[in-house]
Design an enzyme around this catalytic site. Sequence first.
Site, PDB file in Angstrom:
ATOM      1  N   SER A   1      -7.197   2.364  -4.909  1.00 13.42           N
ATOM      2  CA  SER A   1      -8.031   1.826  -3.775  1.00 13.42           C
ATOM      3  C   SER A   1      -8.363   2.769  -2.872  1.00 13.42           C
ATOM      4  O   SER A   1      -7.868   3.998  -2.562  1.00 13.42           O
ATOM      5  CB  SER A   1      -6.767   0.971  -3.196  1.00 13.42           C
ATOM      6  OG  SER A   1      -7.203   0.683  -1.881  1.00 13.42           O
TER       7      SER A   1
ATOM      8  N   TYR B   1       1.740   1.710   0.954  1.00 11.21           N
ATOM      9  CA  TYR B   1       0.664   1.396  -0.200  1.00 11.21           C
ATOM     10  C   TYR B   1      -0.259   2.357  -0.265  1.00 11.21           C
ATOM     11  O   TYR B   1      -0.745   2.683  -1.500  1.00 11.21           O
ATOM     12  CB  TYR B   1       0.098   0.190   0.763  1.00 11.21           C
ATOM     13  CG  TYR B   1      -1.361  -0.100  -0.184  1.00 11.21           C
ATOM     14  CD1 TYR B   1      -0.984  -0.811  -1.325  1.00 11.21           C
ATOM     15  CD2 TYR B   1      -2.443  -0.255   0.248  1.00 11.21           C
ATOM     16  CE1 TYR B   1      -2.179  -1.396  -2.115  1.00 11.21           C
ATOM     17  CE2 TYR B   1      -3.648  -0.761  -0.577  1.00 11.21           C
ATOM     18  CZ  TYR B   1      -3.244  -1.339  -1.756  1.00 11.21           C
ATOM     19  OH  TYR B   1      -4.212  -1.826  -2.812  1.00 11.21           O
TER      20      TYR B   1
END
Length: 259
Positions: free
Chosen positions: A114, A140
């Site tokens: 990501s 994350y």
Amino acid sequence: MAHAGAEVTLAVRNVDAGAKTAPDITATTGNQNIYVAELDLTDRGAIAKFIAAWNEPLHILVNNAGVMALPEQHTPEGWEMQFATNHLGHFALTLGLHDALAADGAARIVSVSSSAHMFSPIVFDDIHFAFRPYDPWLAYGQSKTANVLFAVAATGRWFRDGITANALMPGAIATNLQRHVGGIQTPAELQKTPEQGAATSILLATSPLVEGIGGRYFEDCNEATIVTQRTKDYSGVAPYALDLNNADRLWEESLRLLA
């Protein structure tokens, strides 16, 4: 992949959901070779069971599972949940399937990362937030950095086995991934459909354009530019996510944790 005639195994935590999805894929592609297998990447026993049941060459492995911006949680081993799911689970799975990948002779691993990797490098001295105040986005971010570093390390170690690995940013797609943050926050004009979001994964899994290429990070079906600071649109890839020393350190730390 089903449209192209591949035999596809959906490795899923929720087998009921997978069992509903598989017939839909068959109905839209005509491909009967769609299978469902149980796999929970936070459960080491489930990973071992999946690996033990796999008994044929593996051509393509797409490490696509993910959780995002969770409230603070840890596994029974004490591992931060996002790092455990997004990286360590995939690491253990891929390590266990190495021989199946090598048996193909030209296997590809696709590691779904990501642009959020720009939120944080791997903080090796405190991966699991034992000392830092927990931040769901930093957690994350480092797990997504780990996805890129894994592709770098796996390619370096397994290239002679005919195995390459690349990482990618799929884009902003409205899915259950955003369930912990109240839904997708990206402006509608910048969002992608699931088909558009899958495009870069499919490119890396199947295209002759990337044959023999590994250890890289892609976005929008192209190799990303290395940037020296976070961009306004989060495009590009941070140097620390492609750093060989970081990749080697993460590999060794992952082996240590799983041992």
